[in-house]
Design a protein around this motif. Structure first.
Motif, short mmCIF file in Angstrom:
data_model
loop_
_atom_site.label_atom_id
_atom_site.label_comp_id
_atom_site.label_asym_id
_atom_site.label_seq_id
_atom_site.Cartn_x
_atom_site.Cartn_y
_atom_site.Cartn_z
N UNK A 140 21.68 29.38 69.08
CA UNK A 140 20.34 29.72 68.50
C UNK A 140 19.07 30.04 69.16
N UNK A 141 19.06 29.86 70.10
CA UNK A 141 18.04 30.06 71.25
C UNK A 141 17.53 29.43 71.63
N UNK A 142 17.73 27.96 71.53
CA UNK A 142 17.06 26.91 72.51
C UNK A 142 17.26 25.55 72.38
N UNK A 143 18.04 24.84 73.57
CA UNK A 143 18.78 23.99 74.43
C UNK A 143 18.09 22.73 72.59
N UNK A 144 16.48 22.86 72.59
CA UNK A 144 15.68 21.61 72.25
C UNK A 144 15.56 21.48 70.92
N UNK A 145 16.34 22.01 70.26
CA UNK A 145 16.74 22.84 68.75
C UNK A 145 17.90 22.10 68.69
N UNK A 146 18.77 21.02 69.55
CA UNK A 146 19.71 20.03 69.65
C UNK A 146 19.40 18.94 68.48
N UNK A 147 18.16 18.56 68.20
CA UNK A 147 17.77 17.73 66.81
C UNK A 147 18.02 17.52 65.86
N UNK A 148 17.78 19.37 65.56
CA UNK A 148 17.41 19.77 64.19
C UNK A 148 19.34 20.01 63.71
N UNK A 149 20.16 20.26 64.62
CA UNK A 149 21.14 21.12 64.80
C UNK A 149 22.06 19.48 64.32
N UNK A 150 21.74 18.43 65.12
CA UNK A 150 22.63 17.10 64.55
C UNK A 150 21.92 16.44 63.53
N UNK A 151 20.46 16.82 62.50
CA UNK A 151 20.42 16.77 61.58
C UNK A 151 20.53 17.19 60.66
N UNK A 152 20.85 18.68 60.84
CA UNK A 152 21.76 19.54 60.07
C UNK A 152 23.21 19.14 59.68
N UNK A 153 23.78 18.63 60.44
CA UNK A 153 25.22 17.91 60.23
C UNK A 153 25.22 16.66 58.87
N UNK A 154 24.11 15.77 59.63
CA UNK A 154 24.49 14.77 58.98
C UNK A 154 23.39 14.34 57.72
N UNK A 155 22.90 16.08 57.60
CA UNK A 155 22.68 15.97 56.03
C UNK A 155 23.22 15.95 54.93
N UNK A 156 24.96 15.99 55.57
CA UNK A 156 25.97 16.10 54.50
C UNK A 156 25.71 15.01 53.74
#
Lengths: 195, 581
Positions: A140-156
C-alpha cells in the motif's frame, strides 16, 4: 454488542498506539463509554508494548484488561501474540501479523524464540486469523500502515461498519496519508476474510 | 482524553497563567498539552526545584501557577515544597506529582502522599480522566481559599489512561496585585515559627471542611461514600477505586478524593456502618496506618496486599476468594527488554566503553538501557546527576580516576549535573565526565532543554553551550566529538582518563528519532566471516538468520555503526536494490 475488551500488543515503535486511538475514537463516536490504557516512556524503546481498549454501552471502571478477559487480541508480532495469549477469554479471537522480531536475549543466544507459535495459538484461542500484514502495508506504500491493515482485518469482528472506519481514519490521520490508510484498511479487511 | 491531557484541560479552565515543569514519565504530557494553549506562559525548567520556585514566584506576582513532575522530581523540589507549605500563596499553586506504581519508567516506586503529610499540604487524588480535570480545578479553589499550595497526586495508570472528559470554558482571572508582606513570605526563623502555627491551623480547618467539599459540574463529594452490602467496607482512592468497583461491585466503598488530611469522622462513621473494613491502596500503608492509629479496626490492608507494583481487579478478586477468569501463563515466552533505537547516537559511545572495560557511573535517560547486554556498559544509576558525583566519590575512595567515567545526557547535565561538576573542580577531581549531547530530552518523548535552542512552545530560544559552561567552571580539557567516530572516541577516552586532570568529553550527535537519517539500509555481504562483532552492538535491526548476522532492511536506518565495527569490511550500503547474503 454491549461491551468488548480488546488488547493491542506489539513491539515499541510498531504503531500500536495509533491503532488504539482510532478504535477508541470510533467507539466514542458510537456512544460507548471507552477507556484506554497505554504505555509511554522507557518501554516504548523496542520493548513489549500493550494497549488496553475497553468499550461498554454503560460504564467502564478499570482501564485494565486482565488475564482471561480479552474478547480480542490484535497482535503486531508473533512472540507478542504468544506472550499475551493468557489474556484472551475462552473462545476469544486473535488477529496476528505473522512477523517475527527477535528480542535481544534471542539475538544474543540467551533465549530461544518459541517455535510454531501460530499452531500454539490455534490450540488455545477460539479463532486465530494470522496473515502477513507487513507485506500488505508495504504494497500500500508504507510499512507503517501495518496498524491500519490489522485494524481492517479485525474490523470483521468489531461492531462498526466500513464507512464508519473510513470516517475515523479521515479524522485522525494526516491528510497526505489518508488514501494510503484507507487502502490499507480495505486490503486488511479483505485479508482478514481470506484466512 | 488522556488523564494528563485532562489535567491540562482543567488547569486551562482554571485560568492558570504560568506553568514551569521538568519532563518525567508519567507526568510529561500535562505540560506538553498546556504548551499548545494560548494565554499561558509554559516552560521547561532545568529541574523540578526550579519549576516549583517559579510557580511560587508567579503566585506572588498574583496569578495561578502549576508545576508538574514525576514522583522522584518531588524529591528535587522538596526544598521549596516544604517551606511553601508555610508561606502559602497569593495566586493558587498546584504541584502535580505522578507516581509510578509498577516502575514502568522509573528508578523507584516511592509514594508521594507522604510528602503531603510531612509538609502539611492538602492533597487530592483523582480516579479517572474526568476527575483529573475536576480535581485540578478544585485544587486551585482550595489553594486560594485556604492560602496553601496543593499537591495533586496521579500515577502512571491514571495519567496514561484515556476516558471521556466534558470540556468547559476557560475562566480568565484578574491578577492579584502584589503587596509586600515579609511576615508571610520571608521564612526566616522568627517568621517561620509563626507561619508553622498558621500552617497547622490551616490544615485542621481543611480537615474540618473536607467532607463538605465537592468537585465537578455534578458536585460529587470529594470523599464519597457508596453504600452497598455492609458485609465488606472498602476505603480506597485513585485508580484502585476502579479495581475495587470491578472486583467487588456489591461492597460498600469510601472513595477518598482528599487524601491529606484524612476525614477522620467520615472514616469512623463508615467503619461503624460496615462489618469488616478493608483498606486497598497501591504503595505504602498511608491510609491504613493513619486509620489504625485512630483506633479503627482494619480487617485487611497490607497484610492482604503488597506494597509493590500495580494492583488489578484480579488481585482483589483473588484476595477475597472470588473466581478468576480462566487463564494459563505463557511460560516459555522470552522477555523483550527495551533497547536503544536503531541509529541511536549513544550506541557508539557504549560500544567503546564496553570495549575499554571502564567502570561507568550512569545516570537517568535512554542511555540507562546500555546497562543491559550486549553492551552492559553501565555500573550504576542512582538519580538525576548522580553519575558525576558518584564518579567523584569512587575516585576519592579508590585513589584513582583512571578506570571510571561518569556518563549523563544533556538534559540531565542541566538538571543536576552542573553542581556535581563544580564539586569535582572545587574538590580536586581528576575524573572524566562524558556528556551525551543528543540535542533533546529523549526518554520522555523529545522535550526541549536549555541546550536545544528551542523552548517548550518550540520557539527559538538561546542555546546554552555545554562546553563554554564547563570552561567557565574551570575545566581545562574539553573535547567535543561525534560518538560514531569510534576510533577517535576510543583514543580520546583513553587519553582523558589516563590524564590526571579533570576532563569533559561531549559526544555530539542528534537523537535518531528526530534527526534525518540516510535511511538507506546496510547489508551483510559474502565477505562475512561470521565473527558476530556486529551483533555485539545491540542494534535492533541486526538479527541472526540461518546462523549468520542479517540486517533487517525495514528496521535499518543507515547509521553505519555496524560497518565501522566489522573487522572484515563485510557490511556495505544496500544500493541499487542489492540483496544481502
Amino acid at each position: 454488542m454491549d461491551k468488548m475488551n480488546i488488547l493491542i500488543v506489539g513491539v515499541g515503535g510498531q504503531g500500536t498506539l495509533l491503532a488504539s486511538v482510532l478504535l477508541g475514537n470510533l467507539a466514542l463516536d458510537k456512544g460507548y463509554d471507552v477507556k484506554l490504557s497505554e504505555v509511554h516512556g522507557m518501554a516504548q524503546r523496542g520493548g513489549s508494548v500493550v494497549t488496553h481498549v475497553k468499550i461498554d454501552r454503560e460504564h467502564v471502571n478499570s482501564p485494565l484488561i486482565e488475564p482471561g478477559d480479552a474478547d480480542m487480541i490484535i497482535a503486531f508480532e508473533e512472540l507478542e501474540a504468544y506472550r499475551w495469549l493468557p489474556y484472551l477469554k475462552k473462545g476469544g479471537v486473535m488477529y496476528v501479523n505473522t512477523q517475527q522480531i527477535m528480542p535481544m536475549p534471542v539475538v544474543l543466544g540467551q533465549a530461544e524464540y518459541p517455535q510454531d507459535i501460530i499452531a500454539r495459538l490455534k490450540e488455545k484461542a477460539g479463532r486465530v486469523v494470522a496473515f502477513d500484514a507487513l507485506a500488505i502495508a508495504e504494497s500500500c506504500g508504507s510499512v507503517k500502515a501495518v496498524n491500519v491493515v490489522l485494524l481492517g482485518a479485525a474490523s470483521r469482528d468489531l461492531p462498526f461498519d466500513t464507512d464508519e472506519w473510513q470516517q475515523v481514519i479521515e479524522k485522525n490521520v494526516k491528510t497526505k496519508f489518508i488514501d494510503l490508510n484507507k487502502m490499507a484498511f480495505d486490503q486488511g479487511r479483505t485479508a482478514g476474510g481470506n484466512e | 482524553m488522556l488523564g494528563n491531557e485532562a489535567f491540562a484541560q482543567g488547569a486551562y479552565e482554571a485560568g492558570v497563567k504560568v506553568v514551569s515543569s521538568y519532563p518525567g514519565t508519567p507526568s510529561t504530557e500535562v505540560t506538553e498539552a498546556l504548551a499548545k494553549r494560548d494565554g499561558i506562559h509554559v516552560e521547561w525548567a532545568p529541574n523540578e526545584k526550579v519549576g516549583v520556585e517559579v510557580a511560587m514566584g508567579a503566585s506572588t506576582g498574583g496569578v495561578r501557577a502549576l508545576s508538574c513532575m514525576k514522583h522522584v522530581g518531588l524529591n528535587v523540589a522538596a526544598d521549596p515544597f516544604f517551606t511553601a507549605a508555610y508561606t502559602g500563596v497569593s495566586g493558587g499553586v498546584v504541584v502535580l506529582a505522578a507516581d509510578d506504581n509498577g516502575c514502568h519508567s522509573s528508578q523507584n516506586e516511592q509514594d508521594s502522599r507522604y510528602y503531603a503529610r510531612s509538609a502539611g499540604v492538602p492533597a487530592l487524588e483523582p480516579a479517572d480522566p474526568q476527575e483529573c480535570k475536576d480535581y485540578i480545578k478544585l485544587a486551585y479553589e482550595i489553594s486560594e481559599k485556604y492560602d496553601t499550595i496543593v499537591l495533586l497526586r496521579s500515577n502512571t495508570r491514571l495519567s496514561h489512561s484515556r476516558g471521556i472528559v466534558e470540556l468547559g470554558e476557560r475562566c480568565e482571572r484578574e491578577r492579584i496585585p502584589y503587596v509586600k508582606d515579609i511576615q508571610k513570605r520571608v521564612a526566616m526563623p522568627a517568621m517561620a515559627k509563626k507561619l508553622h502555627v498558621v500552617q497547622e491551623a490551616r490544615l485542621k480547618q481543611i480537615e474540618k471542611d473536607g467532607p463538605a467539599m465537592t468537585a465537578g459540574d455534578g458536585a460529587l463529594p470529594l470523599n464519597r461514600v457508596e453504600m452497598g452490602d455492609t458485609a465488606i467496607g472498602i476505603i480506597t482512592s485513585g485508580i484502585c477505586y476502579q479495581y475495587v468497583k470491578d472486583a467487588l461491585p456489591e461492597a460498600s466503598v469510601l472513595k477518598l478524593g482528599l487524601i491529606n488530611p484524612l476525614p477522620k469522622e467520615l472514616i469512623r462513621d463508615f467503619a461503624a456502618r460496615v462489618e469488616k473494613l478493608y483498606v486497598i491502596e497501591e504503595g505504602e500503608p498511608f491510609f491504613e496506618e493513619q486509620i489504625r492509629a485512630m483506633g479503627v479496626a482494619v480487617t485487611g490492608g497490607k497484610d492482604m496486599f503488597t506494597i509493590q507494583g500495580e494492583y488489578s481487579a484480579n488481585m482483589i478478586r483473588k484476595a477475597f476468594g472470588r473466581p478468576l477468569p480462566e487463564s494459563e501463563p505463557a511460560k516459555d515466552a522470552p522477555g523483550r527488554p527495551p533497547l536503544l533505537c536503531a541509529g541511536c547516537p549513544h550506541r557508539g559511545l557504549f560500544h567503546v566503553l564496553s570495549k575499554l572495560k571502564k567502570t561507568v557511573m550512569g545516570d537517568i535517560g535512554c542511555y540507562t538501557l546500555a546497562a543491559l547486554p550486549p553492551t552492559a556498559a553501565m555500573d550504576s544509576c542512582l538519580c538525576m546527576g548522580g553519575s558525576i558525583t558518584m564518579a567523584h566519590g569512587f575516585e576519592k575512595a579508590t585513589g584513582s580516576s583512571r578506570d571510571v567515567v561518569a556518563v549523563l545526557g544533556d538534559s540531565t547535565f542541566f538538571h543536576s549535573g552542573i553542581t556535581g561538576l563544580v564539586n569535582m573542580r572545587y574538590n580536586g577531581s581528576h575524573g572524566t565526565v562524558i556528556v551525551l549531547d543528543n540535542r533533546i530530552t529523549g526518554m520522555t518523548g523529545h522535550q526541549d532543554n536549555p541546550s536545544t535552542g528551542r523552548n517548550a512552545r518550540g520557539e527559538e530560544a538561546p542555546a546554552i553551550d555545554i562546553a563554554a559552561l564547563c570552561r567557565a567552571i574551570g575545566v581545562e580539557h574539553i573535547v567535543e566529538i561525534d560518538p560514531f567516530e569510534i576510533k577517535d572516541l576510543e583514543r580520546v577516552i583513553k587519553e582523558e582518563t589516563e590524564r590526571d586532570e579533570l576532563s569533559v568529553i561531549i559526544t555530539k550527535r542528534p537523537c535518531a528519532l528526530i534527526a534525518k537519517q540516510p535511511d538507506i539500509p546496510y547489508l551483510v555481504s559474502d565477505a562475512c566471516k561470521n565473527c558476530k562483532q556486529c551483533m555485539k552492538i545491540g542494534c535492533p535491526a541486526i538479527e541472526e538468520k540461518d546462523g549468520r548476522p542479517y540486517i533487517v532492511p525495514e528496521r535499518c536506518v543507515g547509521c553505519g555503526l555496524c560497518e565501522k565495527v566489522c573487522p572484515f569490511s563485510a557490511i556495505e550500503i544496500a544500493a541499487d536494490g542489492k540483496e544481502g547474503r
